[in-house]
Design a protein around this motif. Sequence first.
Motif, PDB file in Angstrom:
ATOM      1  N   SER A  91      -1.933   4.358   3.791  1.00  0.00           N
ATOM      2  CA  SER A  91      -2.831   4.581   2.652  1.00  0.00           C
ATOM      3  C   SER A  91      -3.014   6.061   2.365  1.00  0.00           C
ATOM      4  O   SER A  91      -2.921   6.902   3.257  1.00  0.00           O
ATOM      5  CB  SER A  91      -4.191   3.928   2.929  1.00  0.00           C
ATOM      6  OG  SER A  91      -4.047   2.546   3.146  1.00  0.00           O
ATOM      7  N   LEU A 106       0.833  -1.206   0.000  1.00  0.00           N
ATOM      8  CA  LEU A 106       0.000   0.000   0.000  1.00  0.00           C
ATOM      9  C   LEU A 106       0.866   1.254   0.000  1.00  0.00           C
ATOM     10  O   LEU A 106       0.573   2.230  -0.696  1.00  0.00           O
ATOM     11  CB  LEU A 106      -0.930   0.011   1.215  1.00  0.00           C
ATOM     12  CG  LEU A 106      -2.160  -0.890   1.137  1.00  0.00           C
ATOM     13  CD1 LEU A 106      -2.821  -0.993   2.506  1.00  0.00           C
ATOM     14  CD2 LEU A 106      -3.161  -0.370   0.120  1.00  0.00           C
ATOM     15  N   SER A 114      -3.316   4.435  -2.925  1.00  0.00           N
ATOM     16  CA  SER A 114      -3.767   3.307  -2.105  1.00  0.00           C
ATOM     17  C   SER A 114      -4.972   3.706  -1.262  1.00  0.00           C
ATOM     18  O   SER A 114      -5.130   4.867  -0.873  1.00  0.00           O
ATOM     19  CB  SER A 114      -2.635   2.814  -1.201  1.00  0.00           C
ATOM     20  OG  SER A 114      -2.106   3.879  -0.418  1.00  0.00           O
TER      21      SER A 114
END
Length: 203
Positions: A127, A107, A113
């Motif tokens: 993320s 990620l 992400s």
Amino acid sequence: MRLGRGAWLGATFTELGLKVGDADALAIQTTETPREGSAGAIAALNLPCEIVTGDAELPAKAFARQLSLPVRANVRPDEKLAYLNDLTDASERVLMIGDGLNDTAALAAAHASIAPATALDALRSASDVVILKESFAQLPPLIKVAKLASRLSKQNFAIAAIYNAIAIPIALAGFATPLAAALAMSLSSITVLLNSQRIRFAQ
């Protein structure tokens, strides 16, 4: 007591199992269902998608069939990262969605992400976007907003560059009064802000 995949428990099965003491491991039958809105989001995105998972092959394929997606099973965290890097080296811009701890490295390395709010703290920190709702139905609008935001940012840089290309030579030549310079700067800032407001109309 051990809870994990059959191979780790020393069992003959590959699915999830439970081993207590020296007793034989017992297989645990589990089923997984996609998050609400996943199928519709995949169809609306109209992008190449695939599932890359550390799950065993049989449950991974059973899950993938629900979404009609290709799947790579038994993929370790380092292999996920290597696969993502291979795609990046091939000039692909990868959007990764994950909610497991073993997804963290991939990620963080992805072009973009997304993680659900129910994911672990480390995953959410790695993320770019955290989806607060359980449903993935808003994923396509999210992608559209992101693309529009990128386009508007580039336009705003262009506006600022054009302003400076015109205003700086005029100021250096001594033709701009302080009041005119202040008004021109304010006009430039207002133009950039108004252009940014167009993101509110993203569909």
